[in-house]
Each structure stands twice: as C-alpha cells, then as structure tokens.
Scaffold this active site. Structure first.
Site, PDB file in Angstrom:
ATOM      1  N   ASP A  13      31.594  42.115  27.998  1.00  0.00           N
ATOM      2  CA  ASP A  13      32.395  42.686  29.084  1.00  0.00           C
ATOM      3  C   ASP A  13      33.788  42.989  28.570  1.00  0.00           C
ATOM      4  O   ASP A  13      34.256  42.388  27.598  1.00  0.00           O
ATOM      5  CB  ASP A  13      32.472  41.733  30.278  1.00  0.00           C
ATOM      6  CG  ASP A  13      32.868  42.447  31.573  1.00  0.00           C
ATOM      7  OD1 ASP A  13      32.787  43.698  31.628  1.00  0.00           O
ATOM      8  OD2 ASP A  13      33.260  41.760  32.533  1.00  0.00           O
ATOM      9  N   GLY A  14      34.423  43.948  29.223  1.00  0.00           N
ATOM     10  CA  GLY A  14      35.799  44.301  28.924  1.00  0.00           C
ATOM     11  C   GLY A  14      36.581  44.376  30.213  1.00  0.00           C
ATOM     12  O   GLY A  14      36.017  44.560  31.288  1.00  0.00           O
ATOM     13  N   GLU A  54      35.610  47.631  26.807  1.00  0.00           N
ATOM     14  CA  GLU A  54      34.141  47.551  26.892  1.00  0.00           C
ATOM     15  C   GLU A  54      33.515  47.886  25.537  1.00  0.00           C
ATOM     16  O   GLU A  54      32.582  47.204  25.091  1.00  0.00           O
ATOM     17  CB  GLU A  54      33.610  48.504  27.967  1.00  0.00           C
ATOM     18  CG  GLU A  54      34.009  48.155  29.387  1.00  0.00           C
ATOM     19  CD  GLU A  54      33.225  47.022  30.014  1.00  0.00           C
ATOM     20  OE1 GLU A  54      32.370  46.406  29.359  1.00  0.00           O
ATOM     21  OE2 GLU A  54      33.469  46.755  31.217  1.00  0.00           O
ATOM     22  N   ASP A  76      27.759  45.705  31.316  1.00  0.00           N
ATOM     23  CA  ASP A  76      27.868  46.277  32.656  1.00  0.00           C
ATOM     24  C   ASP A  76      28.617  47.610  32.623  1.00  0.00           C
ATOM     25  O   ASP A  76      28.946  48.163  33.658  1.00  0.00           O
ATOM     26  CB  ASP A  76      28.507  45.292  33.639  1.00  0.00           C
ATOM     27  CG  ASP A  76      29.952  44.945  33.308  1.00  0.00           C
ATOM     28  OD1 ASP A  76      30.533  45.520  32.358  1.00  0.00           O
ATOM     29  OD2 ASP A  76      30.525  44.087  34.006  1.00  0.00           O
ATOM     30  N   HIS A 131      29.316  41.863  38.141  1.00  0.00           N
ATOM     31  CA  HIS A 131      29.792  41.083  39.289  1.00  0.00           C
ATOM     32  C   HIS A 131      28.680  40.830  40.313  1.00  0.00           C
ATOM     33  O   HIS A 131      28.905  40.866  41.505  1.00  0.00           O
ATOM     34  CB  HIS A 131      31.000  41.764  39.930  1.00  0.00           C
ATOM     35  CG  HIS A 131      32.031  42.162  38.923  1.00  0.00           C
ATOM     36  ND1 HIS A 131      32.810  41.244  38.250  1.00  0.00           N
ATOM     37  CD2 HIS A 131      32.369  43.377  38.431  1.00  0.00           C
ATOM     38  CE1 HIS A 131      33.591  41.886  37.403  1.00  0.00           C
ATOM     39  NE2 HIS A 131      33.344  43.170  37.491  1.00  0.00           N
ATOM     40  N   ASP A 141      33.292  38.204  31.808  1.00  0.00           N
ATOM     41  CA  ASP A 141      34.345  38.751  32.660  1.00  0.00           C
ATOM     42  C   ASP A 141      35.527  37.783  32.729  1.00  0.00           C
ATOM     43  O   ASP A 141      36.692  38.186  32.593  1.00  0.00           O
ATOM     44  CB  ASP A 141      33.783  39.033  34.054  1.00  0.00           C
ATOM     45  CG  ASP A 141      34.816  39.620  34.987  1.00  0.00           C
ATOM     46  OD1 ASP A 141      35.302  40.737  34.702  1.00  0.00           O
ATOM     47  OD2 ASP A 141      35.138  38.981  35.999  1.00  0.00           O
TER      48      ASP A 141
END
Length: 167
Positions: A13-14, A54, A76, A131, A141
C-alpha cells in the site's frame, strides 16, 4: 524463465497526505510461502504523490528479494495493477515514455525500474479493494501513513510539482 523455487506473497500500500505534493509513505508485507516467515518494510518521501508511493511499495518489495521468486502481489491500487496486467506499462515503454500529447509519462522513472524487477521475478498481480478489512492491506495502510507522518523524510527525486499543474 524456469519456475522459481521460492514462492512469496506480497501485500502493498501507498499513502500521500495532501496529494499531490504532500508527504507520502509506502509499505509492504512479504510472506515466504514455505516457511510462513513475514517481513514488513516501509519508507517515505517528503513531497510525492499517492501513485508514486503505490508504485514504490511494489518496487521496493520486489527489490528486497535476493533471488528470482514466484511472487503473488496484492495491491489496492488499480493504477499499479492495471498498468502491469493490462499492458499499459509495455505500451508506455514502446511509445518512449510520452503520452498522446507528447508530454512525458508521469512516474516513468519508477516504471522503468519496475520493468527490471518484473523481468527478474515471475509476478502475478491481484487487485483487492482497499479499506475493506483485509488484515495485511490494513496493516500496510497503517505503516504507510505512519511513515508519511515522520519528520525528516528524504525528497522524492522523481516528483516534479509542475507536472501536476493544469493536469
């Protein structure tokens, strides 16, 4: 490429606070499939974008692998996933890293590095909705946001604020 013996699953994740141009962070969890061992990695930049973070999460997670591996990556980011799985990345390279208006392709510096890593590993990308309670995605995250909030982050040498004016 022969099938690599080592199988790794990576979750990434970023994050960018105040996108574009705010501080950002990236994170990844690497899981060795045979041993179950886990490793968390993360980093950040003072001024960047969410998309750059990301990409960095995937790029840095592949770079940390010390030999060619069969890798399942869960992200994501539709931007990252589609760029690789739908062939956009290869088209950008073929077109000399410029868009239809002959403007330089955003994030070309990172995508060029990504191509090297994709050639080194057998990568399968999976998009997951962010999320939504996926434990590893939520942890990434958390790590990425935490890194984005740190003081003294290095600059992102590939981020140019003028690239985002009037775009």
């Amino acid at each position: 490429m022969p099938e690599p013996a080592t199988k790794v699953t990576i979750y990434t994740d970023g994050s960018c606070l105040n996108n574009p141009g705010g501080p950002g962070g990236w994170a990844a969890i690497l899981v060795h499939e045979e041993t179950g061992s886990r490793k968390e990695i993360s980093g950040g930049r003072a001024s960047t974008t969410n998309n750059r973070m990301e990409i960095m999460a995937v790029l840095e997670s592949l770079r940390v692998l010390n030999r060619p591996c069969a890798v399942d990556i869960y992200t994501d980011s539709q931007y990252v996933s589609n760029s690789i799985t739908k062939g956009w990345l290869m088209s950008w390279q073929k077109n000399g890293w410029v868009d239809k208006k002959k403007k330089p392709r955003l994030n070309a510096d990172l995508w060029k590095e990504m191509l090297k890593e994709l050639a080194r590993h057998k990568v399968t990308l999976h998009w997951i909705r962010g999320h939504q309670g996926h434990p590893e995605n939520e942890r990434c995250d958390e790590l990425a946001k935490s890194r984005a909030m740190e003081d003294g982050l290095p600059e992102d040498p590939g981020f140019n604020p003028s690239d985002y004016l009037n775009s």
